[in-house]
Design a protein around this motif. Structure first.
Motif, short mmCIF file in Angstrom:
data_model
loop_
_atom_site.label_atom_id
_atom_site.label_comp_id
_atom_site.label_asym_id
_atom_site.label_seq_id
_atom_site.Cartn_x
_atom_site.Cartn_y
_atom_site.Cartn_z
N LEU A 148 44.65 30.13 42.54
CA LEU A 148 43.40 30.74 42.36
C LEU A 148 42.52 30.09 43.46
CD1 LEU A 148 42.61 30.26 38.56
CD2 LEU A 148 42.58 32.24 39.77
N CYS A 151 40.92 32.75 46.02
CA CYS A 151 39.71 33.56 45.38
C CYS A 151 38.31 32.91 45.61
CB CYS A 151 39.81 33.92 43.97
SG CYS A 151 41.15 34.87 43.61
N PHE A 171 49.82 33.58 40.09
CA PHE A 171 48.29 33.51 39.68
C PHE A 171 48.15 33.40 38.19
CE2 PHE A 171 46.73 34.91 43.74
CZ PHE A 171 45.31 34.76 43.60
N MET A 175 46.15 30.36 36.26
CA MET A 175 45.27 30.45 35.44
C MET A 175 45.51 29.86 34.01
SD MET A 175 44.91 34.68 36.20
CE MET A 175 43.90 35.09 34.63
N GLN A 195 45.38 40.24 32.23
CA GLN A 195 44.41 39.17 32.76
C GLN A 195 44.66 38.75 34.12
OE1 GLN A 195 44.25 35.44 30.01
NE2 GLN A 195 45.74 36.71 28.88
N VAL A 196 45.72 38.71 34.81
CA VAL A 196 46.09 38.61 36.12
C VAL A 196 45.60 39.82 36.88
CG1 VAL A 196 47.92 38.34 37.86
CG2 VAL A 196 48.04 37.15 35.42
N LYS A 199 42.00 39.43 37.45
CA LYS A 199 41.49 38.40 38.29
C LYS A 199 42.01 38.81 39.84
CE LYS A 199 40.02 34.93 38.29
NZ LYS A 199 38.88 34.48 38.62
N LEU A 200 43.09 39.63 40.05
CA LEU A 200 43.37 39.83 41.43
C LEU A 200 42.50 41.16 41.84
CD1 LEU A 200 47.24 39.75 41.17
CD2 LEU A 200 45.66 38.33 42.53
N GLU A 202 39.36 41.36 41.16
CA GLU A 202 38.07 40.60 41.36
C GLU A 202 38.26 39.90 42.77
OE1 GLU A 202 36.10 36.48 39.78
OE2 GLU A 202 37.01 37.78 38.17
N CYS A 203 39.77 39.53 42.96
CA CYS A 203 39.60 38.77 44.34
C CYS A 203 39.73 39.45 45.51
CB CYS A 203 41.08 37.83 43.90
SG CYS A 203 41.32 36.51 45.08
#
Length: 352
Positions: A148, A151, A171, A175, A195-196, A199-200, A202-203
């Motif tokens: 994480l 990010c 990831f 998390m 969920q992953v 996040k990815l 967003e990253c």
């Protein structure tokens, strides 16, 4: 007048060996079958070796396309055998009587046999093992300790990883999720992937590029374009030899452990050569040569005895005992999960 030709015992053995010699079509990873090992094997056995370099996804695709034909020995990771075998029948059961099991580290052999057993038959034995985690320029991105952290704003625009399943798995663990525990529940696994994926996506702003090949990533890290990445331990150790600031870091949530195996395709036609290769390369002195070539240690009992001391030192620096105890070993992938992963990766790639 007919002449009798008397042959010595050595000549008779040579003739017999030549008559039984086969061509081994090996589907493997780069570095796993170095030229010097092939030359020794061919000289000792009379077999010939043809090498095709590949990766997990390509191995499965090639063997699916030919219904298990075209190759005599393949080296998929141990989590890629039971699932594809159950779906596509691309491997044949191993005849364990033809394998010298005394050459293997017992715990690794038993773990791999357990993970590659389907309906009572064993389909894989271990060869090379290692981990994936983080490769970091510690002088530039010393705060990157877990997946994480890639990010974090401090490494914006200087991050790289692959759009492959290890990124999803890593990831997830970072998390606080447990993807391997959800393997038996497709709905639960889909929830973790969702969920992953978020996040990815967003990253993405932090990502310089998604790397495909190891050489590409090494060049990015050497040039300073990338300071933190997800990658294999060997890549980090190779870079560390040139720049002591760059090294492999075992993530705090756990490095991801893999074992590449030996598996025999269902329509292979040189089984004897395949078994001879397995027994040959698991000899400690040959295993050390392969470790030097591939950069990873093998499941050979005593195979690390002749390995370069500098590589041992880098390994120990990256893996104190608590990091070893925290490795997340890949279990077998249930049928259907890779399709879910592929769809998630495609959406991540397409996201703006």
């Amino acid at each position: 007048m007919r002449m009798k030709v008397m042959l010595s015992g050595v000549a008779l053995i040579a003739l017999a060996s030549a008559a039984q010699a086969e061509t081994l079509r090996l589907l493997t990873w780069g570095g796993y079958a170095p030229d010097e090992v092939i030359e020794k094997f061919e000289a000792e056995t009379g077999h010939k070796v043809e090498v095709t370099k590949s990766n997990n996804e390509e191995m499965i695709a090639k063997l699916r396309a030919t219904n298990g034909g075209g190759f005599d020995l393949a080296q998929p990771s141990q989590d890629r055998i039971a699932g594809p075998q159950g779906e596509f029948g691309i491997y044949k059961p191993l005849d364990m009587a033809q394998i010298d099991t005394s050459l293997f580290i017992p715990s690794m052999l038993e773990a791999t046999k357990a993970n590659t057993t389907l309906e009572g038959e064993v389909y894989g034995v271990p060869h090379i093992w290692g981990t994936s985690g983080l490769v970091v320029n510690t002088a530039e991105a010393g705060n990157v300790k877990d997946y994480l952290d890639l990010c974090d704003d401090s490494v914006a625009g200087k991050v790289s990883y692959r759009l492959k399943r290890p990124t999803l798995i890593g990831f997830a663990y970072s998390m606080g999720l447990d993807p391997f525990a959800a393997y038996g529940d497709e709905a639960a696994y889909k929830d973790i992937l969702d969920q992953v994926e978020a996040k990815l996506v967003e990253c993405k702003a932090n990502v310089k590029t998604y790397w495909d090949g190891g050489d590409e990533l090494k060049n990015l890290l050497r040039s300073g374009e990338v300071t933190a990445s997800m990658a294999w331990d060997t890549g980090g150790w190779q870079l560390n030899a040139d720049n002591p600031d760059i090294t492999f870091v075992a993530p705090t949530s756990g490095a991801l452990g893999w074992i590449d195996t030996f598996a025999i395709p269902s329509r292979g036609r040189a089984d004897q050569a395949a078994y001879d290769w397995i027994n040959f390369v698991m000899k400690p002195e040959i295993a050390a040569m392969i470790t030097t070539s591939a950069g990873n240690f093998t499941a050979s009992q005593g195979g690390d005895a002749d390995v370069d001391a500098a590589l041992k030192e880098r390994y120990q620096a990256s893996f104190p005992q608590e990091a070893i105890d925290n490795i997340k070993w890949y279990p077998s992938v249930p049928a259907g999960l890779e399709a879910l992963e592929g769809a998630a990766l495609d959406r991540i790639n397409a996201a703006k």
